[in-house]
Design a protein around this motif. Structure first.
Motif, short mmCIF file in Angstrom:
data_model
loop_
_atom_site.label_atom_id
_atom_site.label_comp_id
_atom_site.label_asym_id
_atom_site.label_seq_id
_atom_site.Cartn_x
_atom_site.Cartn_y
_atom_site.Cartn_z
N THR A 8 -1.16 -9.38 -1.19
CA THR A 8 -1.49 -7.97 -1.42
C THR A 8 -0.55 -7.00 -0.71
O THR A 8 -0.84 -5.80 -0.63
CB THR A 8 -2.93 -7.68 -0.96
OG1 THR A 8 -3.04 -8.00 0.43
CG2 THR A 8 -3.94 -8.49 -1.76
N LYS A 9 0.60 -7.47 -0.25
CA LYS A 9 1.50 -6.64 0.55
C LYS A 9 1.97 -5.38 -0.17
O LYS A 9 2.24 -4.37 0.46
CB LYS A 9 2.69 -7.46 1.04
CG LYS A 9 3.65 -7.87 -0.06
CD LYS A 9 4.78 -8.69 0.47
CE LYS A 9 5.65 -9.10 -0.70
NZ LYS A 9 6.67 -10.02 -0.32
N ASP A 10 2.07 -5.40 -1.48
CA ASP A 10 2.54 -4.24 -2.23
C ASP A 10 1.40 -3.35 -2.73
O ASP A 10 1.65 -2.34 -3.39
CB ASP A 10 3.39 -4.69 -3.42
CG ASP A 10 4.66 -5.39 -2.96
OD1 ASP A 10 5.21 -4.99 -1.92
OD2 ASP A 10 5.09 -6.35 -3.63
N CYS A 11 0.18 -3.72 -2.42
CA CYS A 11 -0.98 -2.94 -2.84
C CYS A 11 -1.05 -1.66 -2.00
O CYS A 11 -0.98 -1.72 -0.77
CB CYS A 11 -2.25 -3.76 -2.66
SG CYS A 11 -3.75 -2.86 -3.14
N PRO A 12 -1.19 -0.50 -2.63
CA PRO A 12 -1.23 0.75 -1.86
C PRO A 12 -2.56 1.01 -1.16
O PRO A 12 -2.69 1.96 -0.40
CB PRO A 12 -0.96 1.81 -2.93
CG PRO A 12 -1.50 1.22 -4.17
CD PRO A 12 -1.22 -0.27 -4.06
#
Length: 62
Positions: A8-12
Motif C-alpha cells: 500500500t506504499k503508493d496509497c494516498p
C-alpha cells in the motif's frame, strides 16, 4: 505487516489494521497476540470496535 505496508506504499490514504473474530470467545483465545495500535471487530457485536492502546480510535497513523 511489512508486506502490507509495501503493498500500500503508493496509497494516498492512511492504513487502519483490523483483526476480525466471529465472537468474544474466539477473540479471547488470541487476545495476547493482537498488535498495539490496531482495531478488533467481533461479528457478533458489529456496531462496536475495540482499539488496542494509543491515543486515537479507528484512524490511520500519519
Amino acid at each position: 505487516m511489512v508486506e502490507l505496508e509495501e503493498f500500500t506504499k503508493d496509497c494516498p490514504y492512511g492504513i487502519v489494521y483490523v483483526t476480525a473474530f466471529p465472537n468474544a470467545k474466539e477473540f479471547k483465545k488470541h487476545v495476547d497476540d493482537i498488535a498495539w495500535e490496531t482495531e478488533v471487530w467481533l461479528s457478533d457485536t458489529p456496531d462496536h470496535m475495540i482499539h488496542f492502546n494509543g491515543d486515537r480510535f479507528i484512524g490511520p497513523r500519519k
